[in-house]
Design an enzyme around this catalytic site. Structure first.
Site, PDB file in Angstrom:
ATOM      1  N   LYS A  39       5.958   4.819  -9.105  1.00 36.55           N
ATOM      2  CA  LYS A  39       6.919   5.264 -10.126  1.00 36.55           C
ATOM      3  C   LYS A  39       7.707   6.494  -9.665  1.00 36.55           C
ATOM      4  O   LYS A  39       7.293   7.235  -8.782  1.00 36.55           O
ATOM      5  CB  LYS A  39       6.173   5.510 -11.438  1.00 36.55           C
ATOM      6  CG  LYS A  39       5.730   4.163 -12.039  1.00 36.55           C
ATOM      7  CD  LYS A  39       5.602   4.172 -13.527  1.00 36.55           C
ATOM      8  CE  LYS A  39       5.425   2.732 -13.996  1.00 36.55           C
ATOM      9  NZ  LYS A  39       5.193   2.581 -15.409  1.00 36.55           N
ATOM     10  N   ARG A  85      -1.901  -1.800 -13.200  1.00 34.33           N
ATOM     11  CA  ARG A  85      -0.729  -2.645 -12.886  1.00 34.33           C
ATOM     12  C   ARG A  85      -0.093  -2.096 -11.608  1.00 34.33           C
ATOM     13  O   ARG A  85       0.388  -0.960 -11.600  1.00 34.33           O
ATOM     14  CB  ARG A  85       0.267  -2.585 -14.053  1.00 34.33           C
ATOM     15  CG  ARG A  85       1.488  -3.473 -13.871  1.00 34.33           C
ATOM     16  CD  ARG A  85       2.447  -3.309 -15.040  1.00 34.33           C
ATOM     17  NE  ARG A  85       3.578  -4.195 -14.900  1.00 34.33           N
ATOM     18  CZ  ARG A  85       4.654  -3.921 -14.165  1.00 34.33           C
ATOM     19  NH1 ARG A  85       4.742  -2.787 -13.495  1.00 34.33           N
ATOM     20  NH2 ARG A  85       5.646  -4.780 -14.088  1.00 34.33           N
TER      21      ARG A  85
END
Ligand code: 9MG
Length: 277
Positions: A225, A259
């Protein structure tokens, strides 16, 4: 704890790995990987799916709309056209729980028929018709916290107490799901790292992730991210070490599903964590 995902049952004695399979042209890390000359290539998608499963993915999270900050929305029909052929092909060939990353009620219903086992909705089943579609599917769901929409979520997000506010939101969404007919043990919660949060908010949520476990099993997404880009000055291709570190700490604090884009590396990291811990 054992949970039924359509025709498959998983226990959560140890954290499970959810591999990301984006069938989008524009996702921030792997966007376009399943496209050839601008057209979705089912073989490429299947080969990627097979690799993730061979590497140890328990879930494949198949998404047809990018949720990166500023991403353009796609129509519900286009999203179905991207995702459903892949869901069908994976369901026929691979032993894995298929998660559909969608807020689209039409796709939720069709994907359940096609063999999906989990609905992962970053909009927390708030799009009109989504909650009813999720209930009708009979599948477990993941409700995630996000402020705003992917298009505007990073425009100065503000909280008085980010942990309390995100917990309150997820508790409320969980109650709404239960009220609509989804059983409590089929509801995963996710603080939504990077969705309407500054880096300080993300770090605060990760530090206090254990507090979310009382709401239900926690799904955590930190893989590659942008917070790691800002904190470390790393491009998406250079964010694996940071992703593994944050993911392991998340598991230490109780996350049930990670995830990730990098299944093999995550599997090895989790294995060593298990052997030591
Ligand atoms: C689809 N998607 C992208 N990032 C995510 C995250 O952190 N959590 C969940 N549940 N879904 C995500």
């Amino acid at each position: 704890m054992q949970i039924e995902f359509g025709s498959r049952v998983l226990d959560f004695v140890h954290p499970r790995i959810m591999g990301v399979l984006n069938v989008t042209p524009d996702s921030f890390y792997d966007g376009g990987a399943c496209y050839e000359n601008g057209v979705l290539n089912l073989d490429l998608a299947l080969r990627h799916a097979e690799r993730l499963v061979a590497e140890g993915a328990d879930f494949l999270d198949i998404g047809g709309e990018s949720t990166r900050p500023g991403a353009a929305p796609v129509s519900p029909e286009e999203e179905c056209d991207r995702v459903l052929p892949v869901v069908r092909a994976v369901a026929e060939r691979l032993d894995v729980v298929i998660s559909v990353d969608t807020s689209n009620p039409l796709l939720m219903r069709e994907a359940a028929i096609a063999g999906a086992g989990l609905i992962n909705d970053v909009r927390s089943l708030q799009v009109p018709g989504a909650l009813a579609a999720a209930v009708a599917s009979g599948l477990p769901v993941c409700v995630m916290h996000m402020i705003g929409t992917p298009a505007n979520m990073q425009q100065e997000p503000k909280y008085d107490d980010v942990v309390r506010e995100v917990k309150d939101f997820l508790a409320e969404r969980k109650q709404e799901c239960i009220g609509a007919g989804i059983s409590a043990e089929k509801i995963f919660v996710d603080p939504g790292i990077g969705f309407g949060k500054t880096d300080a908010h993300n770090l605060e949520l990760l530090k206090n992730l254990n507090q979310f476990c009382s709401l239900g099993p926690v799904l955590l997404g930190v893989s590659r991210k942008s917070m790691f880009g800002r904190l470390l000055g790393r491009a998406p291709s250079e964010r694996l070490p940071a992703s593994l570190a944050a993911g392991l700490i998340g598991c230490q604090k109780g996350a049930s599903i990670l995830r990730v884009h990098d299944v093999a590396a995550t599997r090895d990291a989790l294995e060593i964590w298990r052997l030591i811990g």
